[in-house]
Write a protein that holds these residues in place. Structure first.
Motif, PDB file in Angstrom:
ATOM      1  N   ILE A   1       0.849  -1.204   0.000  1.00  0.00           N
ATOM      2  CA  ILE A   1       0.000   0.000   0.000  1.00  0.00           C
ATOM      3  C   ILE A   1       0.877   1.242   0.000  1.00  0.00           C
ATOM      4  O   ILE A   1       0.647   2.183  -0.772  1.00  0.00           O
ATOM      5  N   ASP A   2       1.894   1.254   0.841  1.00  0.00           N
ATOM      6  CA  ASP A   2       2.793   2.411   0.920  1.00  0.00           C
ATOM      7  C   ASP A   2       3.529   2.632  -0.394  1.00  0.00           C
ATOM      8  O   ASP A   2       3.726   3.773  -0.822  1.00  0.00           O
ATOM      9  N   GLU A   3       3.921   1.542  -1.043  1.00  0.00           N
ATOM     10  CA  GLU A   3       4.576   1.641  -2.353  1.00  0.00           C
ATOM     11  C   GLU A   3       3.629   2.271  -3.376  1.00  0.00           C
ATOM     12  O   GLU A   3       4.013   3.174  -4.117  1.00  0.00           O
TER      13      GLU A   3
ATOM     14  N   ARG B   1      -2.551   3.574 -15.644  1.00  0.00           N
ATOM     15  CA  ARG B   1      -1.562   2.491 -15.723  1.00  0.00           C
ATOM     16  C   ARG B   1      -1.144   2.051 -14.320  1.00  0.00           C
ATOM     17  O   ARG B   1      -0.995   0.851 -14.051  1.00  0.00           O
ATOM     18  N   LEU B   2      -0.957   3.017 -13.447  1.00  0.00           N
ATOM     19  CA  LEU B   2      -0.587   2.698 -12.069  1.00  0.00           C
ATOM     20  C   LEU B   2      -1.692   1.880 -11.404  1.00  0.00           C
ATOM     21  O   LEU B   2      -1.418   0.878 -10.736  1.00  0.00           O
ATOM     22  N   GLN B   3      -2.936   2.299 -11.595  1.00  0.00           N
ATOM     23  CA  GLN B   3      -4.048   1.550 -11.013  1.00  0.00           C
ATOM     24  C   GLN B   3      -4.141   0.148 -11.611  1.00  0.00           C
ATOM     25  O   GLN B   3      -4.434  -0.807 -10.891  1.00  0.00           O
ATOM     26  N   ASP B   4      -3.880   0.018 -12.889  1.00  0.00           N
ATOM     27  CA  ASP B   4      -3.874  -1.311 -13.518  1.00  0.00           C
ATOM     28  C   ASP B   4      -2.752  -2.179 -12.936  1.00  0.00           C
ATOM     29  O   ASP B   4      -2.943  -3.366 -12.680  1.00  0.00           O
ATOM     30  N   GLN B   5      -1.601  -1.568 -12.736  1.00  0.00           N
ATOM     31  CA  GLN B   5      -0.443  -2.279 -12.188  1.00  0.00           C
ATOM     32  C   GLN B   5      -0.745  -2.810 -10.781  1.00  0.00           C
ATOM     33  O   GLN B   5      -0.269  -3.876 -10.402  1.00  0.00           O
ATOM     34  N   TYR B   6      -1.541  -2.072 -10.016  1.00  0.00           N
ATOM     35  CA  TYR B   6      -1.851  -2.445  -8.630  1.00  0.00           C
ATOM     36  C   TYR B   6      -3.298  -2.915  -8.480  1.00  0.00           C
ATOM     37  O   TYR B   6      -3.843  -2.909  -7.375  1.00  0.00           O
ATOM     38  N   LYS B   7      -3.909  -3.355  -9.571  1.00  0.00           N
ATOM     39  CA  LYS B   7      -5.321  -3.748  -9.551  1.00  0.00           C
ATOM     40  C   LYS B   7      -5.619  -4.797  -8.487  1.00  0.00           C
ATOM     41  O   LYS B   7      -6.590  -4.678  -7.754  1.00  0.00           O
ATOM     42  N   ASP B   8      -4.770  -5.823  -8.397  1.00  0.00           N
ATOM     43  CA  ASP B   8      -5.011  -6.868  -7.395  1.00  0.00           C
ATOM     44  C   ASP B   8      -5.016  -6.290  -5.984  1.00  0.00           C
ATOM     45  O   ASP B   8      -5.824  -6.676  -5.146  1.00  0.00           O
ATOM     46  N   LEU B   9      -4.140  -5.353  -5.724  1.00  0.00           N
ATOM     47  CA  LEU B   9      -4.070  -4.706  -4.415  1.00  0.00           C
ATOM     48  C   LEU B   9      -5.307  -3.847  -4.174  1.00  0.00           C
ATOM     49  O   LEU B   9      -5.953  -3.944  -3.128  1.00  0.00           O
ATOM     50  N   LEU B  10      -5.641  -3.015  -5.160  1.00  0.00           N
ATOM     51  CA  LEU B  10      -6.755  -2.080  -5.011  1.00  0.00           C
ATOM     52  C   LEU B  10      -8.103  -2.777  -4.932  1.00  0.00           C
ATOM     53  O   LEU B  10      -9.057  -2.212  -4.380  1.00  0.00           O
ATOM     54  N   ASP B  11      -8.196  -3.989  -5.454  1.00  0.00           N
ATOM     55  CA  ASP B  11      -9.445  -4.754  -5.395  1.00  0.00           C
ATOM     56  C   ASP B  11      -9.628  -5.489  -4.068  1.00  0.00           C
ATOM     57  O   ASP B  11     -10.678  -6.089  -3.837  1.00  0.00           O
ATOM     58  N   THR B  12      -8.628  -5.442  -3.212  1.00  0.00           N
ATOM     59  CA  THR B  12      -8.720  -6.072  -1.898  1.00  0.00           C
ATOM     60  C   THR B  12      -9.559  -5.171  -0.992  1.00  0.00           C
ATOM     61  O   THR B  12      -9.217  -3.995  -0.805  1.00  0.00           O
TER      62      THR B  12
END
Length: 110
Positions: A43-45, A68-79
């Motif tokens: 999350i901090d990253e 692109r950033l949101q796509d890169q972290y999609k798995d994280l953001l969907d948690t």
């Protein structure tokens, strides 16, 4: 250091902030995330990269870069734990921005 005058008012202001639903929810969500150090590190990253994009980018493609950033972290953001924390943080930050704007306007600080 003995506090007086404006510092008493500042203490009252801090107490008022701590009693808002935005702050209380942020604290609850922050404590939940702290239980998972590896998740918190991701999350901090994400937050750091998001901050850097929004504050250092001179690109006319900022929205594309953020997507692109949101796509890169999609798995994280969907948690759910992560999305709840980030929403609580956003709500608290917006409240603080609005209060600071209100104070600045009231002081005619230009």
């Amino acid at each position: 250091m003995k506090k007086h005058g404006i510092y008493h008012s500042a203490d009252a202001y801090i107490d008022a902030i701590k009693n808002t639903k935005e702050y209380r929810e942020y604290e609850i969500q922050k404590e939940k995330v702290k239980r998972f150090p590896e998740l918190k590190a991701r999350i901090d990253e994400y937050r750091l990269k998001n901050y850097e994009l929004q504050n250092e980018s001179m690109s006319s493609n900022l929205m594309e870069e953020l997507e692109r950033l949101q796509d890169q972290y999609k798995d994280l953001l969907d948690t759910p734990l992560v999305s709840d924390f980030l929403q609580a943080e956003l709500d608290f930050c917006r409240m603080m921005q609005n209060v600071n704007i209100y104070i600045t306007d009231a002081l005619n600080f230009e």
